[in-house]
Structures are given as C-alpha cells and as structure tokens.
Design a protein around this motif. Sequence first.
Motif, PDB file in Angstrom:
ATOM      1  N   LYS A 109      -9.754  -3.613   4.475  1.00 29.45           N
ATOM      2  CA  LYS A 109      -9.536  -2.746   3.013  1.00 29.45           C
ATOM      3  C   LYS A 109      -9.099  -1.557   3.010  1.00 29.45           C
ATOM      4  O   LYS A 109      -9.150  -0.717   2.426  1.00 29.45           O
ATOM      5  N   LYS A 110      -8.439  -1.213   4.478  1.00 30.39           N
ATOM      6  CA  LYS A 110      -7.834   0.813   4.896  1.00 30.39           C
ATOM      7  C   LYS A 110      -6.225   0.292   4.683  1.00 30.39           C
ATOM      8  O   LYS A 110      -5.612  -0.346   5.843  1.00 30.39           O
ATOM      9  N   ILE A 111      -5.550   1.764   4.759  1.00 27.87           N
ATOM     10  CA  ILE A 111      -4.363   1.713   4.805  1.00 27.87           C
ATOM     11  C   ILE A 111      -4.908   2.996   5.738  1.00 27.87           C
ATOM     12  O   ILE A 111      -5.145   3.737   5.626  1.00 27.87           O
ATOM     13  N   PHE A 112      -3.185   3.453   6.392  1.00 30.47           N
ATOM     14  CA  PHE A 112      -3.114   4.313   6.718  1.00 30.47           C
ATOM     15  C   PHE A 112      -1.728   5.333   5.887  1.00 30.47           C
ATOM     16  O   PHE A 112      -1.127   3.588   5.808  1.00 30.47           O
ATOM     17  N   VAL A 113      -1.607   6.146   5.094  1.00 32.81           N
ATOM     18  CA  VAL A 113      -0.811   6.863   4.766  1.00 32.81           C
ATOM     19  C   VAL A 113      -0.160   7.210   5.312  1.00 32.81           C
ATOM     20  O   VAL A 113      -0.359   8.731   5.740  1.00 32.81           O
ATOM     21  N   GLY A 114       1.296   7.760   4.906  1.00 31.69           N
ATOM     22  CA  GLY A 114       1.952   8.644   6.304  1.00 31.69           C
ATOM     23  C   GLY A 114       2.836   9.415   5.836  1.00 31.69           C
ATOM     24  O   GLY A 114       2.777   9.481   4.826  1.00 31.69           O
ATOM     25  N   GLY A 115       3.445  10.712   6.076  1.00 31.78           N
ATOM     26  CA  GLY A 115       4.035  11.200   5.373  1.00 31.78           C
ATOM     27  C   GLY A 115       3.488  12.658   5.072  1.00 31.78           C
ATOM     28  O   GLY A 115       4.426  12.852   3.166  1.00 31.78           O
ATOM     29  N   ILE A 116       2.848  12.466   4.273  1.00 30.03           N
ATOM     30  CA  ILE A 116       1.489  13.007   3.611  1.00 30.03           C
ATOM     31  C   ILE A 116       1.882  14.621   3.184  1.00 30.03           C
ATOM     32  O   ILE A 116       1.661  15.849   4.344  1.00 30.03           O
ATOM     33  N   PRO A 117       2.066  15.509   2.314  1.00 24.81           N
ATOM     34  CA  PRO A 117       2.667  17.050   1.956  1.00 24.81           C
ATOM     35  C   PRO A 117       1.258  17.896   2.529  1.00 24.81           C
ATOM     36  O   PRO A 117       0.767  17.528   2.061  1.00 24.81           O
ATOM     37  N   ASP A 168      -3.668  -6.007  -0.890  1.00 24.74           N
ATOM     38  CA  ASP A 168      -2.781  -6.962  -0.559  1.00 24.74           C
ATOM     39  C   ASP A 168      -1.742  -7.259  -1.483  1.00 24.74           C
ATOM     40  O   ASP A 168      -0.645  -7.307  -1.390  1.00 24.74           O
ATOM     41  N   GLU A 169      -2.034  -6.282  -2.621  1.00 25.16           N
ATOM     42  CA  GLU A 169      -1.294  -6.284  -4.008  1.00 25.16           C
ATOM     43  C   GLU A 169      -0.629  -5.170  -3.832  1.00 25.16           C
ATOM     44  O   GLU A 169       0.243  -5.068  -3.620  1.00 25.16           O
ATOM     45  N   LEU A 170      -1.423  -4.033  -3.562  1.00 23.89           N
ATOM     46  CA  LEU A 170      -0.474  -2.867  -2.808  1.00 23.89           C
ATOM     47  C   LEU A 170       1.487  -3.622  -2.037  1.00 23.89           C
ATOM     48  O   LEU A 170       1.178  -2.562  -2.137  1.00 23.89           O
ATOM     49  N   LEU A 171       0.315  -3.869  -0.853  1.00 21.77           N
ATOM     50  CA  LEU A 171       1.416  -4.651   0.129  1.00 21.77           C
ATOM     51  C   LEU A 171       2.205  -5.273  -0.407  1.00 21.77           C
ATOM     52  O   LEU A 171       3.020  -5.094   0.160  1.00 21.77           O
ATOM     53  N   SER A 172       1.637  -6.247  -1.238  1.00 24.73           N
ATOM     54  CA  SER A 172       2.914  -6.623  -2.062  1.00 24.73           C
ATOM     55  C   SER A 172       4.614  -6.184  -2.538  1.00 24.73           C
ATOM     56  O   SER A 172       5.538  -6.867  -2.544  1.00 24.73           O
ATOM     57  N   LYS A 173       4.573  -4.762  -3.295  1.00 30.29           N
ATOM     58  CA  LYS A 173       4.787  -4.271  -3.576  1.00 30.29           C
ATOM     59  C   LYS A 173       5.625  -3.846  -2.437  1.00 30.29           C
ATOM     60  O   LYS A 173       6.931  -2.377  -2.982  1.00 30.29           O
ATOM     61  N   GLY A 174       5.156  -3.576  -0.886  1.00 31.95           N
ATOM     62  CA  GLY A 174       6.328  -3.291  -0.199  1.00 31.95           C
ATOM     63  C   GLY A 174       5.838  -2.115   0.182  1.00 31.95           C
ATOM     64  O   GLY A 174       4.150  -1.729  -0.238  1.00 31.95           O
ATOM     65  N   ASN A 175       5.875  -0.873   1.061  1.00 30.04           N
ATOM     66  CA  ASN A 175       5.117  -0.780   2.204  1.00 30.04           C
ATOM     67  C   ASN A 175       5.841   1.093   1.902  1.00 30.04           C
ATOM     68  O   ASN A 175       4.807   1.877   2.631  1.00 30.04           O
ATOM     69  N   MET A 176       6.359   1.698   1.376  1.00 31.60           N
ATOM     70  CA  MET A 176       6.517   2.773   0.878  1.00 31.60           C
ATOM     71  C   MET A 176       6.289   3.380  -0.714  1.00 31.60           C
ATOM     72  O   MET A 176       6.417   2.027  -2.001  1.00 31.60           O
ATOM     73  N   ILE A 177       5.580   3.855  -1.122  1.00 31.44           N
ATOM     74  CA  ILE A 177       5.091   4.135  -2.301  1.00 31.44           C
ATOM     75  C   ILE A 177       5.754   5.760  -2.560  1.00 31.44           C
ATOM     76  O   ILE A 177       5.959   6.789  -1.524  1.00 31.44           O
ATOM     77  N   ASP A 178       5.612   6.486  -4.106  1.00 36.63           N
ATOM     78  CA  ASP A 178       6.688   7.848  -4.137  1.00 36.63           C
ATOM     79  C   ASP A 178       5.235   8.779  -4.455  1.00 36.63           C
ATOM     80  O   ASP A 178       4.412   8.337  -5.698  1.00 36.63           O
ATOM     81  N   MET A 179       5.012  10.026  -3.584  1.00 35.47           N
ATOM     82  CA  MET A 179       4.201  10.655  -4.091  1.00 35.47           C
ATOM     83  C   MET A 179       4.209  11.854  -3.912  1.00 35.47           C
ATOM     84  O   MET A 179       4.984  12.741  -2.854  1.00 35.47           O
ATOM     85  N   ALA A 180       4.404  12.475  -4.926  1.00 32.57           N
ATOM     86  CA  ALA A 180       5.075  14.566  -4.990  1.00 32.57           C
ATOM     87  C   ALA A 180       6.412  14.120  -4.423  1.00 32.57           C
ATOM     88  O   ALA A 180       6.292  15.280  -3.264  1.00 32.57           O
ATOM     89  N   ASP A 181       7.067  13.789  -5.065  1.00 32.32           N
ATOM     90  CA  ASP A 181       8.607  13.273  -4.177  1.00 32.32           C
ATOM     91  C   ASP A 181       8.868  12.869  -3.200  1.00 32.32           C
ATOM     92  O   ASP A 181       9.791  13.289  -2.841  1.00 32.32           O
ATOM     93  N   THR A 182       7.907  12.168  -1.922  1.00 33.60           N
ATOM     94  CA  THR A 182       8.112  11.999  -0.999  1.00 33.60           C
ATOM     95  C   THR A 182       7.782  10.737  -1.027  1.00 33.60           C
ATOM     96  O   THR A 182       6.988  10.594  -1.365  1.00 33.60           O
ATOM     97  N   LYS A 183       8.377  10.146   0.117  1.00 33.85           N
ATOM     98  CA  LYS A 183       8.209   8.133  -0.098  1.00 33.85           C
ATOM     99  C   LYS A 183       7.196   8.707   1.623  1.00 33.85           C
ATOM    100  O   LYS A 183       7.125   9.181   2.122  1.00 33.85           O
ATOM    101  N   ARG A 184       6.327   7.648   0.223  1.00 31.28           N
ATOM    102  CA  ARG A 184       4.653   7.439   1.610  1.00 31.28           C
ATOM    103  C   ARG A 184       4.896   5.964   2.601  1.00 31.28           C
ATOM    104  O   ARG A 184       5.082   4.815   1.862  1.00 31.28           O
ATOM    105  N   LEU A 185       4.665   6.343   3.768  1.00 34.64           N
ATOM    106  CA  LEU A 185       4.697   4.673   4.591  1.00 34.64           C
ATOM    107  C   LEU A 185       3.171   4.185   4.293  1.00 34.64           C
ATOM    108  O   LEU A 185       2.157   5.076   4.993  1.00 34.64           O
ATOM    109  N   LEU A 186       3.321   2.993   4.463  1.00 32.56           N
ATOM    110  CA  LEU A 186       1.602   2.352   4.269  1.00 32.56           C
ATOM    111  C   LEU A 186       1.249   1.191   5.795  1.00 32.56           C
ATOM    112  O   LEU A 186       2.238   0.865   5.248  1.00 32.56           O
ATOM    113  N   TYR A 187       0.642   1.459   6.357  1.00 32.72           N
ATOM    114  CA  TYR A 187       0.301   0.404   7.213  1.00 32.72           C
ATOM    115  C   TYR A 187      -1.639  -0.222   7.472  1.00 32.72           C
ATOM    116  O   TYR A 187      -2.338   0.886   6.846  1.00 32.72           O
ATOM    117  N   LEU A 188      -1.728  -0.983   7.396  1.00 38.03           N
ATOM    118  CA  LEU A 188      -2.831  -1.432   7.544  1.00 38.03           C
ATOM    119  C   LEU A 188      -3.253  -0.746   8.980  1.00 38.03           C
ATOM    120  O   LEU A 188      -2.827  -0.969  10.413  1.00 38.03           O
TER     121      LEU A 188
END
Length: 177
Positions: A102-110, A157-177
């Motif tokens: 149920k937990k994700i790591f979010v990297g690259g947070i401005p 599961d649904e979030l990761l099915s979209k890939g592990n990068m999301i756009d937030m505040a004009d910067t890409k985020r890496l998601l890891y479990l």
Amino acid sequence: MGSRSGDRSSPQKIFIGGLHKDTTNTEFNSHFGKYGEITDSVIMRDRNTGLPRGFGFITFADPSVVDKVIEDTHIFNGKQVEIKRTIPKGAGGNQSKDFKTKKIFVGGIPSSVTEDELKEFFAKYGTIVEHQIIRDHQTNRSRGFGFVIFDSEEVVDELLSKGNMIDMADTKRLLYL
C-alpha cells in the motif's frame, strides 16, 4: 547481455531510502557487499549542489541476495534505512501484482512542495492513510523524497500500471514500492 544501461530496475536491484547525509560510497558498498557481489551502486546526489539526496540504489549479481537484504535491518551512522525492491518502468499487469503493498516511495519532490500538496496530488488516485516528506533533522529542509501509504494495494497496482513516472509541479517523479 540482458540488462540495459540506465535501467532503473531489475530483479537484483534495491532502493535504499533514508540514508544519513554523511554516508560514503565506501561505507555503502562495504555494507551491502557482505551480502554478495555488487554490479552497480549509486548514492543519488542533487544535480545543483552535489549533496546527497538521502537515497540510493544497489544492484547485485545474484537476484536471490535481495530477499536476504530486505529481511535484515540496516543502520548507517546510527540511522535505520529502508530497503525496497525496484519496480520496472511500466510494470503493470502481473509483474506489479507480485509486490502487494500500500506504500509508495516518491522521489524528486521539489523543496517548494508541502506535505498537504503531496497528499492532495496523490489523493486523486485513492484514499491516503499516511503521507510524509522526509526532512533533514537539523535544518528541517525537505530531502526531496517521501512516502505515501494508501488504504488499498489495488490503488498502488493501478498507479504503477501507468508506469512509475508522474508529472507533479512540472517535474517528473519516480515511484517505487
């Protein structure tokens, strides 16, 4: 042979979060080298300042070593770190189902992003139980990464099915479990 240079994940690769800022590459490699042969290692650094960002990656030659590493407790400079498997980019379908979390790591947070903004951004994916931006103990500055815990594994599961990068505040985020 089978691995591509620059790939952020593989069965023998782990993410290490919450590293003390004074952790050296030598300490990092020496600690994890006790488990098996290391083929690659990196402590992530800020592009502008060169300062450590508090997380890194280790890739072992033997993927079976990863299970043992994850079972153990790891302490660097008096601080316990968190170990997670890396998830392949676009690892939807069956692959991500193996990781049940149920937990994700979010990297690259401005540094300008607040905890409330982090929660608000990820709330559109599902109900959030807990969220945190990791901060430097002395300065209280954001260390550029954090964690979000949802109320269900299906959200992750649904979030990761979209890939592990999301756009937030004009910067890409890496998601890891």
